[in-house]
Design a protein around this motif. Structure first.
Motif, PDB file in Angstrom:
ATOM      1  N   VAL A  52       0.872  -1.177   0.000  1.00 39.85           N
ATOM      2  CA  VAL A  52       0.000   0.000   0.000  1.00 39.85           C
ATOM      3  C   VAL A  52       0.908   1.226   0.000  1.00 39.85           C
ATOM      4  O   VAL A  52       1.587   1.503   0.996  1.00 39.85           O
ATOM      5  CB  VAL A  52      -0.941   0.023   1.217  1.00 39.85           C
ATOM      6  CG1 VAL A  52      -1.920   1.198   1.101  1.00 39.85           C
ATOM      7  CG2 VAL A  52      -1.704  -1.293   1.353  1.00 39.85           C
ATOM      8  N   PHE A  53       0.910   1.958  -1.116  1.00 39.36           N
ATOM      9  CA  PHE A  53       1.819   3.097  -1.283  1.00 39.36           C
ATOM     10  C   PHE A  53       1.006   4.367  -1.523  1.00 39.36           C
ATOM     11  O   PHE A  53       0.080   4.377  -2.345  1.00 39.36           O
ATOM     12  CB  PHE A  53       2.751   2.877  -2.486  1.00 39.36           C
ATOM     13  CG  PHE A  53       3.684   1.700  -2.339  1.00 39.36           C
ATOM     14  CD1 PHE A  53       4.016   1.182  -1.106  1.00 39.36           C
ATOM     15  CD2 PHE A  53       4.236   1.103  -3.467  1.00 39.36           C
ATOM     16  CE1 PHE A  53       4.880   0.097  -0.972  1.00 39.36           C
ATOM     17  CE2 PHE A  53       5.111   0.026  -3.355  1.00 39.36           C
ATOM     18  CZ  PHE A  53       5.435  -0.476  -2.102  1.00 39.36           C
ATOM     19  N   GLY A  54       1.371   5.430  -0.827  1.00 38.46           N
ATOM     20  CA  GLY A  54       0.710   6.711  -1.000  1.00 38.46           C
ATOM     21  C   GLY A  54       1.589   7.678  -1.780  1.00 38.46           C
ATOM     22  O   GLY A  54       2.823   7.626  -1.688  1.00 38.46           O
ATOM     23  N   PHE A  55       0.946   8.573  -2.543  1.00 36.32           N
ATOM     24  CA  PHE A  55       1.655   9.548  -3.383  1.00 36.32           C
ATOM     25  C   PHE A  55       0.912  10.880  -3.356  1.00 36.32           C
ATOM     26  O   PHE A  55      -0.307  10.922  -3.188  1.00 36.32           O
ATOM     27  CB  PHE A  55       1.744   9.064  -4.839  1.00 36.32           C
ATOM     28  CG  PHE A  55       2.362   7.713  -5.018  1.00 36.32           C
ATOM     29  CD1 PHE A  55       3.706   7.573  -5.319  1.00 36.32           C
ATOM     30  CD2 PHE A  55       1.593   6.559  -4.881  1.00 36.32           C
ATOM     31  CE1 PHE A  55       4.274   6.320  -5.484  1.00 36.32           C
ATOM     32  CE2 PHE A  55       2.155   5.300  -5.049  1.00 36.32           C
ATOM     33  CZ  PHE A  55       3.496   5.185  -5.344  1.00 36.32           C
ATOM     34  N   THR A  56       1.648  11.971  -3.554  1.00 35.03           N
ATOM     35  CA  THR A  56       1.050  13.297  -3.664  1.00 35.03           C
ATOM     36  C   THR A  56       1.514  13.952  -4.959  1.00 35.03           C
ATOM     37  O   THR A  56       2.324  13.393  -5.706  1.00 35.03           O
ATOM     38  CB  THR A  56       1.465  14.192  -2.486  1.00 35.03           C
ATOM     39  OG1 THR A  56       2.884  14.399  -2.525  1.00 35.03           O
ATOM     40  CG2 THR A  56       1.083  13.570  -1.146  1.00 35.03           C
ATOM     41  N   ASP A  57       1.008  15.167  -5.221  1.00 36.89           N
ATOM     42  CA  ASP A  57       1.560  15.964  -6.315  1.00 36.89           C
ATOM     43  C   ASP A  57       2.778  16.733  -5.787  1.00 36.89           C
ATOM     44  O   ASP A  57       3.247  16.479  -4.666  1.00 36.89           O
ATOM     45  CB  ASP A  57       0.493  16.904  -6.887  1.00 36.89           C
ATOM     46  CG  ASP A  57      -0.101  17.821  -5.832  1.00 36.89           C
ATOM     47  OD1 ASP A  57       0.603  18.167  -4.851  1.00 36.89           O
ATOM     48  OD2 ASP A  57      -1.280  18.204  -5.979  1.00 36.89           O
ATOM     49  N   ASP A  58       3.293  17.684  -6.587  1.00 37.83           N
ATOM     50  CA  ASP A  58       4.507  18.393  -6.170  1.00 37.83           C
ATOM     51  C   ASP A  58       4.217  19.756  -5.559  1.00 37.83           C
ATOM     52  O   ASP A  58       5.132  20.567  -5.382  1.00 37.83           O
ATOM     53  CB  ASP A  58       5.480  18.540  -7.345  1.00 37.83           C
ATOM     54  CG  ASP A  58       4.936  19.411  -8.462  1.00 37.83           C
ATOM     55  OD1 ASP A  58       3.741  19.771  -8.425  1.00 37.83           O
ATOM     56  OD2 ASP A  58       5.714  19.724  -9.390  1.00 37.83           O
ATOM     57  N   LEU A  59       2.945  20.030  -5.223  1.00 40.16           N
ATOM     58  CA  LEU A  59       2.628  21.265  -4.514  1.00 40.16           C
ATOM     59  C   LEU A  59       2.947  21.096  -3.031  1.00 40.16           C
ATOM     60  O   LEU A  59       2.798  20.022  -2.468  1.00 40.16           O
ATOM     61  CB  LEU A  59       1.146  21.614  -4.697  1.00 40.16           C
ATOM     62  CG  LEU A  59       0.685  21.850  -6.144  1.00 40.16           C
ATOM     63  CD1 LEU A  59      -0.797  22.191  -6.166  1.00 40.16           C
ATOM     64  CD2 LEU A  59       1.505  22.925  -6.820  1.00 40.16           C
ATOM     65  N   ARG A 101      -2.646   9.964  -5.176  1.00 33.94           N
ATOM     66  CA  ARG A 101      -3.278   8.650  -5.249  1.00 33.94           C
ATOM     67  C   ARG A 101      -2.745   7.713  -4.159  1.00 33.94           C
ATOM     68  O   ARG A 101      -1.705   7.978  -3.557  1.00 33.94           O
ATOM     69  CB  ARG A 101      -2.996   8.003  -6.610  1.00 33.94           C
ATOM     70  CG  ARG A 101      -1.531   7.634  -6.818  1.00 33.94           C
ATOM     71  CD  ARG A 101      -1.198   7.403  -8.282  1.00 33.94           C
ATOM     72  NE  ARG A 101       0.137   6.817  -8.468  1.00 33.94           N
ATOM     73  CZ  ARG A 101       1.262   7.523  -8.468  1.00 33.94           C
ATOM     74  NH1 ARG A 101       1.244   8.832  -8.289  1.00 33.94           N
ATOM     75  NH2 ARG A 101       2.431   6.911  -8.654  1.00 33.94           N
ATOM     76  N   VAL A 102      -3.461   6.624  -3.948  1.00 31.33           N
ATOM     77  CA  VAL A 102      -2.986   5.500  -3.134  1.00 31.33           C
ATOM     78  C   VAL A 102      -3.041   4.261  -4.019  1.00 31.33           C
ATOM     79  O   VAL A 102      -4.061   3.991  -4.663  1.00 31.33           O
ATOM     80  CB  VAL A 102      -3.833   5.294  -1.870  1.00 31.33           C
ATOM     81  CG1 VAL A 102      -3.363   4.047  -1.112  1.00 31.33           C
ATOM     82  CG2 VAL A 102      -3.751   6.516  -0.960  1.00 31.33           C
ATOM     83  N   GLU A 103      -1.935   3.526  -4.066  1.00 33.38           N
ATOM     84  CA  GLU A 103      -1.858   2.299  -4.857  1.00 33.38           C
ATOM     85  C   GLU A 103      -1.858   1.082  -3.938  1.00 33.38           C
ATOM     86  O   GLU A 103      -1.154   1.059  -2.925  1.00 33.38           O
ATOM     87  CB  GLU A 103      -0.591   2.280  -5.702  1.00 33.38           C
ATOM     88  CG  GLU A 103      -0.567   3.339  -6.795  1.00 33.38           C
ATOM     89  CD  GLU A 103       0.684   3.281  -7.651  1.00 33.38           C
ATOM     90  OE1 GLU A 103       0.739   4.033  -8.637  1.00 33.38           O
ATOM     91  OE2 GLU A 103       1.599   2.489  -7.329  1.00 33.38           O
ATOM     92  N   VAL A 104      -2.634   0.086  -4.309  1.00 33.61           N
ATOM     93  CA  VAL A 104      -2.653  -1.202  -3.610  1.00 33.61           C
ATOM     94  C   VAL A 104      -2.266  -2.261  -4.634  1.00 33.61           C
ATOM     95  O   VAL A 104      -2.939  -2.417  -5.658  1.00 33.61           O
ATOM     96  CB  VAL A 104      -4.047  -1.510  -3.030  1.00 33.61           C
ATOM     97  CG1 VAL A 104      -4.023  -2.853  -2.297  1.00 33.61           C
ATOM     98  CG2 VAL A 104      -4.504  -0.396  -2.100  1.00 33.61           C
ATOM     99  N   SER A 105      -1.187  -2.988  -4.378  1.00 36.34           N
ATOM    100  CA  SER A 105      -0.729  -3.994  -5.336  1.00 36.34           C
ATOM    101  C   SER A 105      -0.411  -5.298  -4.616  1.00 36.34           C
ATOM    102  O   SER A 105      -0.066  -5.310  -3.429  1.00 36.34           O
ATOM    103  CB  SER A 105       0.498  -3.499  -6.111  1.00 36.34           C
ATOM    104  OG  SER A 105       1.551  -3.160  -5.225  1.00 36.34           O
ATOM    105  N   PHE A 106      -0.531  -6.399  -5.373  1.00 36.12           N
ATOM    106  CA  PHE A 106      -0.323  -7.723  -4.788  1.00 36.12           C
ATOM    107  C   PHE A 106      -0.098  -8.724  -5.910  1.00 36.12           C
ATOM    108  O   PHE A 106      -0.471  -8.484  -7.065  1.00 36.12           O
ATOM    109  CB  PHE A 106      -1.539  -8.144  -3.942  1.00 36.12           C
ATOM    110  CG  PHE A 106      -2.867  -7.877  -4.586  1.00 36.12           C
ATOM    111  CD1 PHE A 106      -3.487  -8.834  -5.383  1.00 36.12           C
ATOM    112  CD2 PHE A 106      -3.498  -6.660  -4.419  1.00 36.12           C
ATOM    113  CE1 PHE A 106      -4.706  -8.591  -5.983  1.00 36.12           C
ATOM    114  CE2 PHE A 106      -4.731  -6.397  -5.016  1.00 36.12           C
ATOM    115  CZ  PHE A 106      -5.331  -7.363  -5.805  1.00 36.12           C
ATOM    116  N   PRO A 107       0.530  -9.864  -5.603  1.00 37.14           N
ATOM    117  CA  PRO A 107       0.784 -10.886  -6.634  1.00 37.14           C
ATOM    118  C   PRO A 107      -0.514 -11.502  -7.136  1.00 37.14           C
ATOM    119  O   PRO A 107      -1.480 -11.665  -6.381  1.00 37.14           O
ATOM    120  CB  PRO A 107       1.647 -11.923  -5.900  1.00 37.14           C
ATOM    121  CG  PRO A 107       2.187 -11.217  -4.712  1.00 37.14           C
ATOM    122  CD  PRO A 107       1.147 -10.214  -4.322  1.00 37.14           C
TER     123      PRO A 107
END
Length: 222
Positions: free
Chosen positions: A142-149, A205-211
């Motif tokens: 579970v990875f979180g991301f923002t913009d560059d502001l 965004r928030v990304e959720v990834s798994f095999p």
């Protein structure tokens, strides 16, 4: 290699041909925008991709139309990524032959500059949890991301808190065998141009990834 390619065309090629098997991931039904392409250098954070073993190819198969004296090189797999978005781009799903990844825009989960989930978030996250169960995945990123502001450090804290909130909601539907890797990346790894609000919205965004497991891909209902 296209089935419609003529034998004459194939005989004009070099004697040693690489047999490439494209493993196309199943696409989600009920959503609208789809495309598939090779992804040799994904922009996702480290640790989010794996490599699948090559398939078995019978070099003596009568269905392979090679020129006289031609032989097959060792088989290899090219990863194919299928991408599906809903109409508003609020939710994005990527499938490869090894992983599934969901990306949810922050606006559909949180208020502005907030890490508190809104009323709509629970149903979206529950749909992802259902897919995790269907794929029998036990290691979730579970990875979180923002913009560059704003400052990088503020983005680091906010993106991590948002990832934590999504993980806690996912955990309500999953059992104790599941382990999580949770990170906040701030403005790192953008998927769109930060020069426009449309691009910045995609980057928040928030990304959720798994095999991937053996289960077929299923649609998540919004």
């Amino acid at each position: 290699m296209s089935d419609s390619m003529s034998a004459a065309t194939l005989r004009s090629r070099p004697a040693h041909l690489a047999a490439v098997t494209l493993l196309t991931a199943s696409l989600v039904t009920g959503l609208t925008v789809t495309h598939a392409h090779a992804d040799p250098s994904p922009s996702a954070p480290p640790g989010s991709t794996t490599t699948s073993p090559p398939p078995t190819v019978d070099s003596n198969s009568p269905g392979l139309k090679l020129g006289d004296g031609a032989t097959l090189a060792p088989a290899r797999v090219i990863d194919i990524k299928s991408v599906v978005e809903d109409l508003g781009g609020e939710e994005r799903r990527e499938d490869t032959n090894s992983d599934v990844k969901f990306a949810l825009q922050a606006e559909v989960l949180f208020g502005k500059d907030s890490a508190k989930l809104n009323a709509e978030a629970a149903s979206r996250i529950k749909a992802i949890a259902d897919e995790i169960l269907a794929q029998k995945a036990t290691k979730i990123r579970v990875f979180g991301f923002t913009d560059d502001l704003g400052s990088y450090e503020h983005g680091k804290v906010l993106s991590k808190k948002r990832a934590d909130a999504v993980q806690q909601e996912l955990n309500k539907s999953l059992d104790s065998s599941v382990t999580f890797e949770i990170r906040g990346y701030s403005e790192d790894y953008p998927i769109a141009d930060n020069d426009s609000e449309e691009g910045r919205k995609k980057n928040r965004r928030v990304e959720v990834s798994f095999p991937r497991g053996d289960a077929p891909a299923s649609a998540s209902e919004n």
